[in-house]
Scaffold this motif. Structure first.
Motif, PDB file in Angstrom:
ATOM      1  N   VAL A  23       0.838  -1.203   0.000  1.00 56.91           N
ATOM      2  CA  VAL A  23       0.000   0.000   0.000  1.00 56.91           C
ATOM      3  C   VAL A  23       0.872   1.252   0.000  1.00 56.91           C
ATOM      4  O   VAL A  23       0.652   2.181  -0.773  1.00 56.91           O
ATOM      5  N   THR A  27       0.981   1.480  -4.551  1.00 51.74           N
ATOM      6  CA  THR A  27      -0.441   1.715  -4.780  1.00 51.74           C
ATOM      7  C   THR A  27      -0.673   3.131  -5.280  1.00 51.74           C
ATOM      8  O   THR A  27      -0.158   4.093  -4.715  1.00 51.74           O
ATOM      9  N   LEU A  30      -6.120   3.561  -3.368  1.00 51.51           N
ATOM     10  CA  LEU A  30      -6.642   2.548  -2.458  1.00 51.51           C
ATOM     11  C   LEU A  30      -8.162   2.653  -2.473  1.00 51.51           C
ATOM     12  O   LEU A  30      -8.720   3.733  -2.237  1.00 51.51           O
ATOM     13  N   ALA A  51      -1.981   4.491   3.541  1.00 51.23           N
ATOM     14  CA  ALA A  51      -2.427   5.319   2.421  1.00 51.23           C
ATOM     15  C   ALA A  51      -2.462   6.791   2.817  1.00 51.23           C
ATOM     16  O   ALA A  51      -1.987   7.659   2.065  1.00 51.23           O
ATOM     17  N   ILE A  56      -1.780   8.799  -0.542  1.00 49.99           N
ATOM     18  CA  ILE A  56      -2.286   7.983  -1.646  1.00 49.99           C
ATOM     19  C   ILE A  56      -3.772   8.262  -1.833  1.00 49.99           C
ATOM     20  O   ILE A  56      -4.533   8.309  -0.861  1.00 49.99           O
ATOM     21  N   THR A  58      -7.425   7.851  -2.094  1.00 48.26           N
ATOM     22  CA  THR A  58      -8.230   6.828  -1.427  1.00 48.26           C
ATOM     23  C   THR A  58      -9.704   7.097  -1.674  1.00 48.26           C
ATOM     24  O   THR A  58     -10.159   8.229  -1.557  1.00 48.26           O
TER      25      THR A  58
END
Length: 123
Positions: A23, A27, A30, A51, A56, A58
């Motif tokens: 992750v 990634t 997510l 995340a 990240i 999400t």
């Protein structure tokens, strides 16, 4: 049709410690499948925490039994959920609580699961 790789955390159940690394470092987006029990699963919350810490993208897909996070649950998380796997991987209660508040603030993606094609398009 997408040319992106899709990884389901259940693809790697033989080495759960790698999930957080995947992750954090592999990634792009997510997707959290929001179910009634998702926030009571420490590995899932750990993935969300990684995340958030890694900035990240999400998305939370609210499935029919999804229950939005309540302040009481966030406050009592450490007594409600076994945090051992999170602590072993460098996550403390403050990180987790900040993540749960962050998740709660994300715009939801509501899933009409009565149409299987819509569910397939989400995944």
């Amino acid at each position: 049709q997408s040319t992106r790789d899709v990884f389901l955390d259940s693809d790697n159940l033989y080495n759960l410690d790698l999930l957080f690394d995947i992750v954090a470092n592999g990634t792009e987006t997510l997707v959290v499948l929001g179910t009634k029990q998702i926030f009571q699963r420490p590995w899932c919350v750990g993935e969300m925490t990684k995340a958030r810490l890694g900035a990240i993208d999400t998305k939370v897909v609210e499935l029919p039994d999804y229950e939005p996070l309540q302040d009481t649950f966030i406050h009592k998380f450490a007594s409600e959920v076994n945090m051992e796997c999170l602590i072993e991987n460098g996550m403390d209660i403050t990180m987790v609580q900040d993540t749960l508040r962050w998740i709660r603030g994300l715009p939801p993606v509501v899933c009409d699961c009565s149409d299987p094609m819509l569910v397939a398009d989400l995944v």
